[in-house]
Design a protein around this motif. Structure first.
Motif, PDB file in Angstrom:
ATOM      1  N   GLU A 368       0.832  -1.208   0.000  1.00  0.00           N
ATOM      2  CA  GLU A 368       0.000   0.000   0.000  1.00  0.00           C
ATOM      3  C   GLU A 368       0.869   1.262   0.000  1.00  0.00           C
ATOM      4  N   LYS A 369       1.989   1.191   0.708  1.00  0.00           N
ATOM      5  CA  LYS A 369       2.918   2.314   0.722  1.00  0.00           C
ATOM      6  C   LYS A 369       3.495   2.565  -0.667  1.00  0.00           C
ATOM      7  N   GLU A 370       3.866   1.491  -1.348  1.00  0.00           N
ATOM      8  CA  GLU A 370       4.409   1.618  -2.697  1.00  0.00           C
ATOM      9  C   GLU A 370       3.360   2.163  -3.652  1.00  0.00           C
ATOM     10  N   SER A 371       2.114   1.778  -3.444  1.00  0.00           N
ATOM     11  CA  SER A 371       1.024   2.277  -4.280  1.00  0.00           C
ATOM     12  C   SER A 371       0.852   3.785  -4.118  1.00  0.00           C
ATOM     13  N   ILE A 372       0.973   4.267  -2.881  1.00  0.00           N
ATOM     14  CA  ILE A 372       0.880   5.704  -2.626  1.00  0.00           C
ATOM     15  C   ILE A 372       2.006   6.444  -3.331  1.00  0.00           C
ATOM     16  N   LEU A 373       3.218   5.885  -3.263  1.00  0.00           N
ATOM     17  CA  LEU A 373       4.370   6.506  -3.921  1.00  0.00           C
ATOM     18  C   LEU A 373       4.193   6.560  -5.433  1.00  0.00           C
ATOM     19  N   LYS A 374       3.689   5.476  -6.012  1.00  0.00           N
ATOM     20  CA  LYS A 374       3.475   5.454  -7.458  1.00  0.00           C
ATOM     21  C   LYS A 374       2.472   6.507  -7.903  1.00  0.00           C
ATOM     22  N   ARG A 375       1.403   6.676  -7.108  1.00  0.00           N
ATOM     23  CA  ARG A 375       0.403   7.705  -7.439  1.00  0.00           C
ATOM     24  C   ARG A 375       1.017   9.104  -7.358  1.00  0.00           C
ATOM     25  N   ALA A 376       1.857   9.296  -6.351  1.00  0.00           N
ATOM     26  CA  ALA A 376       2.494  10.605  -6.175  1.00  0.00           C
ATOM     27  C   ALA A 376       3.457  10.905  -7.319  1.00  0.00           C
ATOM     28  N   ILE A 377       4.208   9.893  -7.737  1.00  0.00           N
ATOM     29  CA  ILE A 377       5.144  10.064  -8.860  1.00  0.00           C
ATOM     30  C   ILE A 377       4.378  10.378 -10.135  1.00  0.00           C
ATOM     31  N   ARG A 382       7.521  16.917 -11.700  1.00  0.00           N
ATOM     32  CA  ARG A 382       8.761  16.430 -12.295  1.00  0.00           C
ATOM     33  C   ARG A 382       8.462  15.482 -13.448  1.00  0.00           C
ATOM     34  N   ARG A 383       7.539  14.563 -13.230  1.00  0.00           N
ATOM     35  CA  ARG A 383       7.194  13.603 -14.275  1.00  0.00           C
ATOM     36  C   ARG A 383       6.571  14.313 -15.485  1.00  0.00           C
ATOM     37  N   LYS A 384       5.682  15.269 -15.227  1.00  0.00           N
ATOM     38  CA  LYS A 384       5.033  15.991 -16.323  1.00  0.00           C
ATOM     39  C   LYS A 384       6.050  16.761 -17.156  1.00  0.00           C
ATOM     40  N   LYS A 385       7.030  17.337 -16.488  1.00  0.00           N
ATOM     41  CA  LYS A 385       8.064  18.087 -17.195  1.00  0.00           C
ATOM     42  C   LYS A 385       8.920  17.162 -18.052  1.00  0.00           C
ATOM     43  N   MET A 386       9.260  16.009 -17.517  1.00  0.00           N
ATOM     44  CA  MET A 386      10.090  15.064 -18.265  1.00  0.00           C
ATOM     45  C   MET A 386       9.318  14.457 -19.436  1.00  0.00           C
ATOM     46  N   LEU A 387       8.020  14.232 -19.249  1.00  0.00           N
ATOM     47  CA  LEU A 387       7.197  13.729 -20.350  1.00  0.00           C
ATOM     48  C   LEU A 387       7.155  14.718 -21.498  1.00  0.00           C
ATOM     49  N   SER A 388       6.993  16.012 -21.141  1.00  0.00           N
ATOM     50  CA  SER A 388       6.944  17.043 -22.186  1.00  0.00           C
ATOM     51  C   SER A 388       8.279  17.171 -22.907  1.00  0.00           C
ATOM     52  N   ALA A 389       9.368  16.741 -22.232  1.00  0.00           N
ATOM     53  CA  ALA A 389      10.697  16.784 -22.845  1.00  0.00           C
ATOM     54  C   ALA A 389      10.982  15.522 -23.660  1.00  0.00           C
ATOM     55  N   LYS A 391      10.918  12.271 -22.551  1.00  0.00           N
ATOM     56  CA  LYS A 391      11.544  11.173 -21.837  1.00  0.00           C
ATOM     57  C   LYS A 391      10.591   9.979 -21.738  1.00  0.00           C
ATOM     58  N   SER A 392      11.165   8.789 -21.722  1.00  0.00           N
ATOM     59  CA  SER A 392      10.364   7.574 -21.602  1.00  0.00           C
ATOM     60  C   SER A 392       9.999   7.329 -20.144  1.00  0.00           C
ATOM     61  N   GLU A 393       8.995   6.466 -19.935  1.00  0.00           N
ATOM     62  CA  GLU A 393       8.581   6.135 -18.571  1.00  0.00           C
ATOM     63  C   GLU A 393       9.727   5.481 -17.794  1.00  0.00           C
ATOM     64  N   LYS A 394      10.526   4.693 -18.499  1.00  0.00           N
ATOM     65  CA  LYS A 394      11.659   4.031 -17.857  1.00  0.00           C
ATOM     66  C   LYS A 394      12.667   5.061 -17.354  1.00  0.00           C
ATOM     67  N   GLU A 395      12.967   6.056 -18.199  1.00  0.00           N
ATOM     68  CA  GLU A 395      13.916   7.104 -17.806  1.00  0.00           C
ATOM     69  C   GLU A 395      13.359   7.931 -16.639  1.00  0.00           C
ATOM     70  N   ILE A 396      12.072   8.206 -16.710  1.00  0.00           N
ATOM     71  CA  ILE A 396      11.438   9.011 -15.665  1.00  0.00           C
ATOM     72  C   ILE A 396      11.486   8.288 -14.323  1.00  0.00           C
TER      73      ILE A 396
END
Length: 775
Positions: A368-377, A382-389, A391-396
Motif C-alpha cells: 500500500e505504501k508503494e502504491s501511494i508513492l506510485k500515485r504521487a510520482i 517532475r514527471r510531467k516536465k520530463m514527459l513534455s521533454a 523522456k520515456s517512462e523508464k527514464e522518468i
C-alpha cells in the motif's frame, strides 16, 4: 620719352589689423558653422535620421507595463500581477522630501530649464564629466522611455542628441510635476521594484506617504545606478550614497545642518518585503484571484482589434485594480495563527513518528505504501516536465532514484540538501497541512484565506481545491433539518441506545449500527448535550426520522456544490466537502437562515479608475429564522460543555496536550457557536466557529489520509484545528479596529421553540421512562 618703372616683386606685409579681422571672421565662420552643424544635427535627430523618434501620440501616452494591484478591504495592497511590478503614482502621492532629494541630487536647476541644462552641459563638456554629468531629469526620462543603450561613441552621440530633442518635447507636453512622477514611476530599482511606489514597499515595507527622509534619500541615491547602489548587496556603499544625497539636500537648503548631521548618523534600516508571485501575504488567495481573473478576462473583452477580433485585458500589463474583501489585518492574524499552531503540532507528530516503522504512513502494508508513492510520482510536476521533454517512462522512473540537489521545507527554514526525488516525496508526505477561511455571514465577504502552511512548497489550496471528509461538522445540518421539520427544542431528549438502520433503508446496503466514541448507550440526552458531545446514535436517530434526502437538500441549498449521496452515513459526516463550502453553509445559521454566497472580489477598475466589474450580492432564504437560531443555540453548547470547552477555559485538563498547545488561555466569555469534527483514523480535524458577524472554519490533516496521529488524543479536531481558531480570534479581538462581535446572536421576535432548558423542564413534566421526542 620717360622710361617705365618696373613693378615691384616684393609682397606687401600684412598689418596686425588685417590679421585680427581675418581671425575674427574665421572665428565667426567656424562658430556659425558649429551652430549650424548643431542645429542640423538636432534637425536630423528630430527628423529620425539617427533612428526612429516618438510620435506625438507616443509622447501623449508613453507605453508602460503596469502591474495589476490587489487591494484589500482596508485599502492595503496585498499583491500584484505583473510582467513589470510597476504601480503608478501621481505627483501628489509623492512626499515633498522625496521630490526635494531628487531635484537636489539629480537636477538642481530643474525648475529653471526647458529640458536641457546649458550650464551643466558646458561643464560636462569642459571637464569631460569629471565634475558631474549634464543629464537633466527630463533627459533621463527621455532615455528611459524612448532611447536605448549605445555600443560605440557615434551611437552615444546620436543617442544624446535624441535625448535632448525628446526632453524638450516632453517639457512642452507635460508639466514639471508630471515629468518627475513619470520618471520615478519608470525607474527600475531592481528586485522586482519597478517604480518608486514598488521600491518603497519592497525595500522599506511601507507606502510612499510613510517614507522617511533618510529612506527617500536611499531610493534617490539608487537612481544613479540601482545595481551598484543596491542596499541588499552593498549596504555600506548605499549608506555613503544616501549621505551624499542628504548633503545635497542641505546644500540647496531643503534641510538644515543639524538635521543633516543627525540623519547621516542613522544606520541603514531596511524592511525587505519581496513581491514575487510566491512572496508576501495571502499567496493562496492571490492565486485563487489569478484563476478567477483568467476566466473573467475571457468573458469580458475590452474591445476589438483592427481585424475585428476581441481584444482582452492583460492582468500582467494593463494596470487593473482588483478590490477584494480580504482584510489585511485579519489575513495577517490568520496566517500567524496557522504558523504558530502547526509548527507545534508538527513537532508532536514527528516525535511520535520515530517509533512508526511505516512512517510517514500508519496502519498500511508495504504494498500500500508503494502504491501511494506510485500515485504521487504519476501526478508529480517532475514527471510531467520530463514527459513534455520526450523522456520515456523508464527514464522518468529511474530519475526518481537518483540523488539531486534540492531545497526542502522545514519549520526552522528552508534546507539545501541532496536526496532522491522518491525520498523527497516521502519527506513531504509527513507534513501536516491546514486551511482557514473566515467570512462575514451577512455580506458574504471573505475576510481571511489561508490555503496551507507554506505556499512555496505546498501550493495545493485547502480552502477551495481540496474536499475532505467533514466528520461531525456535518451534524448541524442533520439537527437543523430535524428542527425545521419537527420543531424540536434543544432541550428535547433522546435515548443513547444503539439504533440499527436495516439494509435497503436510507441507501444502506447492509445493516448499519453506528457506535458512540465513548461506548455509552444507556440513559437519555438532550439534543443540546448530544451535539455538544457529538453522540453518533442520536444523530442516527434524527436521520432515521427525517431521512437523508432532506439533509442533503438543505446542505445543497446552503451552497454546498460537492456531491452528497443521500445515504444514512451522512448523519456522521461521511461526505467529502471543501472548507469554503462549509464556511459558506455555516454562515447561513449565523445569518438567520439566509444563505449569502461567499464573495472575494467586490470590483475591478481599469488604470484610469473606470469600473469594469461590480459584485452583485446573491442571497436566498434557506431555513426559517427560528430553525437557524435554534441550531446556533445547539452549537453554543459545544463551547460550553463539549469538545470546544477549552475556548472558555484555556487548556483544560481534558485537552491540555503537551507540545501541541502550550496552555493558551483563550478564556473567551462571549457567545460562540461551534462544532469540532474528527474523521476515521484521525485523518482530518475540523473546527467551525461562529460569532454573530464572523464565521471561521479550520481544517488540519496530511496530504495523504494514511498519514495521521495514532490516537484521538492528538488526532481530534479539538486538538488539531480548534487551537488555530482560538489563536486567530484572540488576535482579532485584541485589534479593536476590527469590531469583531462579542455580543449575543440575534433572537427572532417570534420564537415558538423554547431554548431555555430550565423553563422547558418546568413546563414539560415527564417521568424517567420517556418516549422519543416526548415532552
Amino acid at each position: 620719352m620717360a622710361k617705365a618703372t618696373p613693378k615691384s616683386t616684393k609682397k606687401r606685409k600684412k598689418t596686425p589689423a588685417n590679421n585680427t579681422i581675418k581671425f575674427i571672421k574665421g572665428f565667426w565662420i567656424l562658430f556659425g558653422s558649429g551652430i549650424f552643424l548643431v542645429i542640423l544635427l538636432f534637425l536630423f535627430a528630430s527628423w529620425g535620421v539617427f533612428g526612429e523618434m516618438p510620435t506625438f501620440e507616443d509622447l501623449e501616452n508613453p507605453q508602460n507595463d503596469l502591474a495589476t494591484q490587489i487591494i484589500s478591504s482596508d485599502g492595503v495592497q496585498i499583491g500584484t500581477f505583473f510582467d513589470e511590478n510597476r504601480t503608478p503614482v501621481n505627483y501628489n502621492d509623492l512626499p515633498e522630501h522625496l521630490v526635494n532629494a531628487l531635484v537636489a541630487t539629480e537636477d538642481a536647476r530643474y525648475y529653471s530649464h526647458s529640458g536641457i541644462d546649458g550650464r551643466g552641459t558646458v561643464r560636462a563638456f569642459v571637464f569631460l564629466g569629471t565634475k558631474g554629468g549634464a543629464s537633466t531629469i527630463s533627459q533621463q526620462l527621455a532615455k528611459q522611455l524612448f532611447t536605448g543603450g549605445s555600443r560605440n561613441i557615434w551611437e552615444r552621440i546620436t543617442q544624446k542628441l535624441k535625448e535632448w530633442v525628446i526632453a524638450t518635447r516632453l517639457e512642452r507636453q507635460y508639466t514639471k510635476n508630471e515629468i518627475i512622477a513619470m520618471y520615478l514611476n519608470k525607474y527600475d530599482f531592481l528586485n522586482q521594484a519597478i517604480g518608486i511606489s514598488s521600491a518603497s514597499r519592497i525595500y522599506f515595507g511601507k507606502t510612499l506617504k510613510d517614507l522617511k527622509i533618510e529612506e527617500a534619500a536611499v531610493l534617490v541615491g539608487m537612481l544613479k545606478n540601482s545595481s551598484l547602489y543596491n542596499p541588499l548587496r552593498r549596504p555600506e556603499l548605499v549608506r555613503d550614497r544616501r549621505n551624499t544625497v542628504l548633503g545635497q539636500m542641505y546644500k540647496y537648503g531643503y534641510i538644515g545642518e543639524k538635521e543633516k548631521n543627525a540623519l547621516q548618523e542613522l544606520p541603514l534600516q531596511l524592511e525587505y518585503s519581496p513581491e514575487g508571485h510566491k512572496d508576501g501575504t495571502a499567496q493562496y488567495f492571490r492565486e485563487y484571484v489569478r484563476s478567477w481573473m483568467a476566466n473573467w478576462v475571457k468573458e469580458n473583452p475590452k474591445g476589438e482589434n483592427e481585424e475585428g477580433d476581441p481584444e482582452y485585458y492583460d492582468i500582467y500589463r494593463d494596470g487593473l485594480r482588483i478590490n477584494v474583501t480580504i482584510d489585511s489585518r485579519m489575513q495577517k492574524y490568520a496566517e500567524a495563527a496557522v504558523q504558530e499552531h502547526m509548527s507545534n503540532l508538527q513537532k508532536e507528530f514527528d516525535k511520535q513518528e520515530k517509533k512508526n516503522k511505516t512512517t510517514p504512513f500508519r496502519n498500511i502494508t508495504e504494498a500500500e505504501k508503494e502504491s501511494i508513492l506510485k500515485r504521487a510520482i504519476k501526478s508529480s510536476a517532475r514527471r510531467k516536465k520530463m514527459l513534455s521533454a520526450g523522456k520515456s517512462e523508464k527514464e522518468i522512473n529511474a530519475s526518481f532514484d537518483i540523488k539531486t540537489e534540492m531545497t526542502i521545507f522545514s519549520w526552522k527554514g528552508d534546507i539545501d540538501t541532496i536526496m532522491t526525488p522518491r525520498d523527497s516525496i516521502l519527506y513531504y508526505k509527513k507534513f501536516l497541512r491546514s486551511g482557514l477561511m473566515s467570512m462575514e455571514p451577512q455580506t458574504g465577504h471573505v475576510k481571511a484565506w489561508v490555503g496551507g502552511v507554506n505556499y512555496t512548497h505546498f501550493q495545493y489550496d485547502h480552502v477551495y481545491q481540496g474536499a475532505r471528509q467533514v466528520g461531525s461538522t456535518f451534524k448541524p445540518f442533520v439537527y437543523a433539518t430535524a428542527i425545521d421539520q419537527l420543531k424540536l427544542s434543544p432541550c428535547d431528549t433522546l435515548p443513547l441506545s444503539q439504533i440499527t438502520i436495516s439494509a435497503g433503508s436510507h441507501g444502506v446496503t447492509e445493516d448499519w449500527t453506528p457506535k458512540n466514541s465513548d461506548g455509552e448507550y444507556t440513559g437519555y440526552l438532550s439534543l443540546k448535550s448530544a451535539l455538544a458531545k457529538s453522540v453518533n446514535t442520536i444523530s442516527a436517530r434524527l436521520m432515521d426520522k427525517i431521512g437523508p434526502e432532506p439533509i442533503a437538500r438543505l446542505a445543497t441549498k446552503m451552497g454546498v456544490k460537492s456531491p452528497i449521496t443521500p445515504v444514512a452515513s451522512i448523519a456522521l459526516g461521511s461526505v467529502d466537502l471543501k472548507l469554503s463550502e462549509m464556511v459558506g453553509a455555516y454562515s447561513t445559521f449565523a445569518n438567520q437562515g439566509i444563505y449569502t454566497k461567499p464573495v472575494t472580489i467586490t470590483s475591478i477598475e481599469d488604470k484610469n479608475g473606470a469600473i469594469l466589474y461590480q459584485f452583485v450580492p446573491e442571497t436566498k432564504d434557506v431555513i426559517s429564522k427560528e430553525a437557524a437560531y435554534v441550531t446556533i443555540n445547539l452549537m453554543e453548547g459545544v463551547t460550553h460543555s463539549g469538545s470546544g470547552v477549552r475556548l472558555r477555559t484555556g487548556a483544560s485538563s481534558r485537552y491540555d496536550l503537551k507540545n501541541v498547545v502550550t496552555g493558551h488561555p483563550y478564556q473567551f466569555t462571549n457567545p460562540i457557536a461551534g462544532k469540532t469534527g474528527t474523521t476515521q483514523n484521525q485523518s482530518d480535524g475540523w473546527f467551525m466557529g461562529i460569532v454573530p458577524n464572523l464565521v471561521t472554519g479550520v481544517w488540519v490533516g496530511a496530504d495523504d489520509r494514511a498519514t495521521h496521529f495514532q490516537t484521538t488524543k492528538f488526532g481530534q479536531g479539538a486538538t488539531m484545528a480548534l487551537p488555530i481558531w482560538g489563536l486567530y480570534m484572540k488576535k482579532c479581538y485584541t485589534d479593536k479596529t476590527l469590531e469583531v462581535s462579542t455580543g449575543a446572536f440575534p433572537k427572532p421576535e417570534e420564537l415558538t421553540i423554547e431554548v431555555d432548558c430550565k423553563v422547558f423542564r418546568e413546563s414539560n413534566i415527564q417521568d424517567e421512562n420517556i418516549d422519543e421526542f416526548s415532552m
